[in-house]
Design a protein around this motif. Structure first.
Motif, PDB file in Angstrom:
ATOM      1  N   UNK A 224       1.652 -19.026  -3.381  1.00  0.00           N
ATOM      2  CA  UNK A 224       0.690 -19.762  -2.548  1.00  0.00           C
ATOM      3  C   UNK A 224      -0.657 -19.032  -2.510  1.00  0.00           C
ATOM      4  N   UNK A 225      -0.625 -17.719  -2.339  1.00  0.00           N
ATOM      5  CA  UNK A 225      -1.871 -16.947  -2.295  1.00  0.00           C
ATOM      6  C   UNK A 225      -2.591 -17.072  -3.637  1.00  0.00           C
ATOM      7  N   UNK A 226      -1.846 -16.889  -4.719  1.00  0.00           N
ATOM      8  CA  UNK A 226      -2.421 -16.980  -6.061  1.00  0.00           C
ATOM      9  C   UNK A 226      -3.027 -18.362  -6.301  1.00  0.00           C
ATOM     10  N   UNK A 227      -2.348 -19.414  -5.871  1.00  0.00           N
ATOM     11  CA  UNK A 227      -2.852 -20.772  -6.071  1.00  0.00           C
ATOM     12  C   UNK A 227      -4.114 -21.037  -5.263  1.00  0.00           C
ATOM     13  N   UNK A 228      -4.201 -20.466  -4.066  1.00  0.00           N
ATOM     14  CA  UNK A 228      -5.430 -20.624  -3.285  1.00  0.00           C
ATOM     15  C   UNK A 228      -6.632 -20.045  -4.027  1.00  0.00           C
TER      16      UNK A 228
ATOM     17  N   UNK B   6      -7.589 -13.569   2.905  1.00  0.00           N
ATOM     18  CA  UNK B   6      -6.784 -13.048   1.799  1.00  0.00           C
ATOM     19  C   UNK B   6      -6.224 -11.670   2.134  1.00  0.00           C
ATOM     20  N   UNK B   7      -7.032 -10.846   2.777  1.00  0.00           N
ATOM     21  CA  UNK B   7      -6.562  -9.521   3.195  1.00  0.00           C
ATOM     22  C   UNK B   7      -5.374  -9.648   4.141  1.00  0.00           C
ATOM     23  N   UNK B   8      -5.460 -10.561   5.098  1.00  0.00           N
ATOM     24  CA  UNK B   8      -4.354 -10.770   6.040  1.00  0.00           C
ATOM     25  C   UNK B   8      -3.083 -11.215   5.307  1.00  0.00           C
ATOM     26  N   UNK B   9      -3.233 -12.064   4.315  1.00  0.00           N
ATOM     27  CA  UNK B   9      -2.080 -12.508   3.528  1.00  0.00           C
ATOM     28  C   UNK B   9      -1.448 -11.331   2.777  1.00  0.00           C
ATOM     29  N   UNK B  10      -2.280 -10.504   2.152  1.00  0.00           N
ATOM     30  CA  UNK B  10      -1.760  -9.349   1.410  1.00  0.00           C
ATOM     31  C   UNK B  10      -1.102  -8.338   2.344  1.00  0.00           C
ATOM     32  N   UNK B  11      -1.646  -8.182   3.540  1.00  0.00           N
ATOM     33  CA  UNK B  11      -1.053  -7.264   4.521  1.00  0.00           C
ATOM     34  C   UNK B  11       0.335  -7.750   4.925  1.00  0.00           C
TER      35      UNK B  11
ATOM     36  N   UNK C  60       7.797  -1.874  -8.511  1.00  0.00           N
ATOM     37  CA  UNK C  60       6.851  -2.685  -9.281  1.00  0.00           C
ATOM     38  C   UNK C  60       5.972  -3.524  -8.360  1.00  0.00           C
ATOM     39  N   UNK C  61       6.576  -4.075  -7.323  1.00  0.00           N
ATOM     40  CA  UNK C  61       5.808  -4.940  -6.422  1.00  0.00           C
ATOM     41  C   UNK C  61       4.770  -4.142  -5.642  1.00  0.00           C
ATOM     42  N   UNK C  62       5.086  -2.903  -5.290  1.00  0.00           N
ATOM     43  CA  UNK C  62       4.104  -2.054  -4.613  1.00  0.00           C
ATOM     44  C   UNK C  62       2.886  -1.836  -5.501  1.00  0.00           C
ATOM     45  N   UNK C  63       3.118  -1.614  -6.788  1.00  0.00           N
ATOM     46  CA  UNK C  63       2.012  -1.418  -7.729  1.00  0.00           C
ATOM     47  C   UNK C  63       1.192  -2.701  -7.870  1.00  0.00           C
ATOM     48  N   UNK C  64       1.875  -3.830  -7.976  1.00  0.00           N
ATOM     49  CA  UNK C  64       1.182  -5.107  -8.125  1.00  0.00           C
ATOM     50  C   UNK C  64       0.374  -5.441  -6.869  1.00  0.00           C
ATOM     51  N   UNK C  65       0.953  -5.172  -5.723  1.00  0.00           N
ATOM     52  CA  UNK C  65       0.249  -5.440  -4.469  1.00  0.00           C
ATOM     53  C   UNK C  65      -0.947  -4.500  -4.311  1.00  0.00           C
TER      54      UNK C  65
END
Length: 149
Positions: free
Chosen positions: A71-75, A93-98, A18-23
């Protein structure tokens, strides 16, 4: 809490799928924002995906993943102008998601622990907060992000 190791492993496997899909959805939204900066649907989708990921991580006591996603979502949610994110903000944001993607892969299937130094999470959040002016949210770098379950 899970009753046995098999139940835990099944729940963790389901979470990872599920997390892979969400990411992937978050990354797709970010790519869309790189092309069309003022797409509120892409912003909303990324926030929703990260929020759901945080909730699912919390439900399995994967604290480091949950906190980082939140934290990412709140930013994004508290950006002064989320529809005008510049290249450096999108890159942060890309670096955070990576990093989040790497962390999801490195969760120990037996214990649910993520054995990583929290410095990179803290640094990326601090960098992103500098690139994304906030209207009412202030990240404090001295806050400790936890990686254990």
């Amino acid at each position: 809490m899970m009753n046995d190791a098999n139940e835990w492993q099944v729940a963790l496997s389901r979470f990872q799928q599920e997390s892979e899909k969400l990411l992937a959805k978050s990354e797709e939204c970010l790519s869309h924002l790189q092309m069309i900066r003022n797409d509120s649907d892409a912003i909303d989708c990324m926030q929703s995906s990260l929020s759901t990921l945080a909730e699912k991580a919390d439900s399995l006591a994967l604290q480091g993943i949950g906190e980082f996603s939140r934290h990412i979502q709140q930013l994004i949610a508290n950006a002064e102008n989320p529809l005008q994110l510049h290249d450096q903000a999108l890159a942060a944001l890309h670096d955070c998601l990576t990093l989040l993607a790497w962390q999801l892969e490195l969760i120990d299937a037996r214990t649910g622990r993520l054995q990583l130094d929290e410095t990179e999470q803290t640094t990326l959040i601090a960098t992103a907060s500098l690139q994304i002016p906030q209207k009412n949210f202030s990240y404090k770098p001295q806050q400790r992000l936890h990686h254990s379950a």
